[in-house]
Design a protein around this motif. Sequence first.
Motif, short mmCIF file in Angstrom:
data_model
loop_
_atom_site.label_atom_id
_atom_site.label_comp_id
_atom_site.label_asym_id
_atom_site.label_seq_id
_atom_site.Cartn_x
_atom_site.Cartn_y
_atom_site.Cartn_z
N ALA A 27 20.44 84.84 57.40
CA ALA A 27 20.41 85.37 58.77
C ALA A 27 21.24 84.48 59.70
N ARG A 28 21.10 83.17 59.53
CA ARG A 28 21.89 82.22 60.35
C ARG A 28 23.37 82.37 60.07
N GLN A 29 23.69 82.38 58.77
CA GLN A 29 25.09 82.50 58.34
C GLN A 29 25.69 83.82 58.85
N SER A 30 24.85 84.82 59.04
CA SER A 30 25.34 86.12 59.51
C SER A 30 25.57 86.13 61.02
N GLY A 31 25.21 85.05 61.70
CA GLY A 31 25.54 84.95 63.12
C GLY A 31 24.34 84.96 64.05
N ALA A 32 23.12 84.97 63.50
CA ALA A 32 21.95 84.94 64.39
C ALA A 32 21.88 83.57 65.07
N HIS A 33 21.60 83.58 66.38
CA HIS A 33 21.55 82.31 67.12
C HIS A 33 20.23 81.59 66.88
N TYR A 34 19.16 82.35 66.69
CA TYR A 34 17.85 81.77 66.39
C TYR A 34 17.23 82.59 65.26
N VAL A 35 16.65 81.89 64.27
CA VAL A 35 15.97 82.59 63.18
C VAL A 35 14.59 81.97 63.01
N PHE A 36 13.56 82.82 63.13
CA PHE A 36 12.19 82.32 63.02
C PHE A 36 11.58 82.74 61.69
N ASP A 37 10.48 82.07 61.34
CA ASP A 37 9.74 82.37 60.12
C ASP A 37 8.61 83.33 60.49
N SER A 80 16.73 86.54 64.81
CA SER A 80 16.32 87.18 63.57
C SER A 80 15.13 86.43 62.98
N SER A 81 14.71 86.86 61.77
CA SER A 81 13.56 86.22 61.14
C SER A 81 13.68 86.35 59.63
N GLY A 82 12.82 85.64 58.93
CA GLY A 82 12.76 85.71 57.47
C GLY A 82 11.54 84.95 57.03
N SER A 83 11.24 85.00 55.72
CA SER A 83 10.10 84.22 55.25
C SER A 83 10.52 83.20 54.21
N ARG A 84 11.72 83.37 53.64
CA ARG A 84 12.17 82.45 52.59
C ARG A 84 13.32 81.61 53.13
N PRO A 85 13.46 80.38 52.65
CA PRO A 85 14.56 79.54 53.14
C PRO A 85 15.93 80.23 52.97
N GLN A 86 16.11 80.93 51.82
CA GLN A 86 17.42 81.58 51.58
C GLN A 86 17.68 82.72 52.56
N SER A 87 16.63 83.50 52.88
CA SER A 87 16.88 84.62 53.78
C SER A 87 17.06 84.13 55.21
N ILE A 88 16.36 83.05 55.55
CA ILE A 88 16.55 82.45 56.88
C ILE A 88 17.99 81.92 56.99
N TYR A 145 17.01 91.62 68.93
CA TYR A 145 16.16 91.03 67.88
C TYR A 145 16.24 91.93 66.64
N ILE A 146 16.69 91.33 65.53
CA ILE A 146 16.79 92.05 64.25
C ILE A 146 15.97 91.26 63.23
N PRO A 147 14.72 91.69 62.95
CA PRO A 147 13.90 90.93 62.01
C PRO A 147 14.44 91.05 60.58
N GLY A 148 14.09 90.08 59.74
CA GLY A 148 14.43 90.17 58.31
C GLY A 148 15.92 90.08 58.04
N GLY A 149 16.62 89.15 58.71
CA GLY A 149 18.09 89.08 58.63
C GLY A 149 18.66 88.66 57.28
N GLY A 150 17.83 88.51 56.25
CA GLY A 150 18.35 88.27 54.90
C GLY A 150 18.38 89.55 54.08
N GLY A 151 17.95 90.67 54.67
CA GLY A 151 17.87 91.95 53.95
C GLY A 151 19.21 92.67 53.88
N GLY A 152 19.27 93.67 53.00
CA GLY A 152 20.51 94.42 52.78
C GLY A 152 21.05 95.02 54.08
N VAL A 153 20.20 95.71 54.81
CA VAL A 153 20.65 96.33 56.06
C VAL A 153 20.77 95.27 57.15
N ALA A 154 19.71 94.42 57.27
CA ALA A 154 19.63 93.55 58.44
C ALA A 154 20.71 92.46 58.46
#
Length: 368
Positions: A199-209, A188-196, A161-170
């Motif tokens: 995270a998906r585009q980066s390969g996360a299988h599930y991304v939650f808000d 992974s997770s995010g709060s904005r549609p773009q960061s979610i 689990y890597i939270p915040g998958g739209g961030g620079g590191v994550a």
Amino acid sequence: MKQTQTIPETFLGVGYTRDQAGLPLEAVRVPVPQPAADEVLIRIAASSLNPLEYKLADLNFMGRTPPVVLGLDLAGIVVTVGHGVSGVAVGDAVAAMADLNGDGGWAATGGSGGGYAVARQFLTVRKPPSLSFRDAAALPMCFLSAFAGLYGAVQAGDTVYIPGGGGGVAHLAVQMAARALQARLVISSGSRPQSIALARQSGAHYVFDYQRDDIAAEIAELTSGRGVDLVFDATYSERSFVETSKTVRQGGRWSVLGVGPGKTTRLAETHSPVDAILAERNAKHVNINLLRYFSEPATLDSEARGFLQHGMDLAMEWATQGLVVPHVSQTIDSTVEEINAGLQSLKASSGVLGKIAVIVDRDLAAEK
Ligand SMILES: NC(=O)c1ccc[n+]([C@@H]2O[C@H](COP(=O)([O-])OP(=O)(O)OC[C@H]3O[C@@H](n4cnc5c(N)ncnc54)[C@H](OP(=O)(O)O)[C@@H]3O)[C@@H](O)[C@H]2O)c1
């Protein structure tokens, strides 16, 4: 020392000129540094922004005497090598990270060049021709942070689990876990549609808000009640630390980037329940902190140097193979105003996605 072209004695950098001056950074004329025996001097083509830069300006916690020029992620051309350097030569295109208690290479010239910085040989790697200077400069600090958190810790088939998958590191960490290290399940997770979406585009299988979903319950369901093998939390958020620690399995590993629970402000410690939550799970609490290598020189031993050098090599290799590719959402020119605006958005957590790249020398950066 070997060098070919004429190098100016000074350059107009971007940084802070007073202890704990904070933002905005200023233009400041500084000497072009001379490389020590194990260092190279780089003429900078591109760099990127990291939250560390506004934090250094705010708190000067590495104890530097200003002026301090920032811009620690570097890509450019080697113009001088120290006499102990082998493997990188004058004229090589490289990516590098400056010492985190050293100076960087942002120049207040609006992208018309003139930025210089030194880097240690073990933090300098040849840039593959297929990778642009801009993308190479988006990697060092964020890639090494993800690498230090995941490499050797994630095994093929693990759940992560890597939270915040739209961030620079994550966003790099998600790619690394899912594509390079072949975790079976990456959440992974995010709060904005773009960061979610990133995270998906980066390969996360599930991304939650993380504002809306009960992520601990979702992860329990996805892992048949066990929890994940490893959490890598690079959000620097106490709220996230408390939530993510509840998702680790019995005997699992909870890694946090930076100083960790109860200390996110760096100014005051607060009580954090994280260690008690981890103790119930018999889970390991691991602190990942690149700054330690530079603030506690004894930790920069040959093993640490070898590890970081391997990280720099893999950053280039995996980017070339398309496994771990930086998402540059914004490219700015190296001006005081644009750098301040970018750092201010990072500080306000207002809408930065992936990385912001800084073009220091437009002509050089265009060469690739
Ligand atoms: N000491 C070290 O070695 C080291 C090295 C590198 C970075 N760092 C630190 O690590 C932090 C992250 O750096 P970065 O470059 O990745 O920053 P960044 O690009 O600003 O990313 C922050 C991310 O965190 C997410 N986030 C914030 N609160 C969250 C929460 N409660 N739950 C889940 N996600 C949350 C945000 O997602 P949304 O936008 O979707 O809300 C955003 O994508 C910074 O504080 C930086 O200083 C430390």
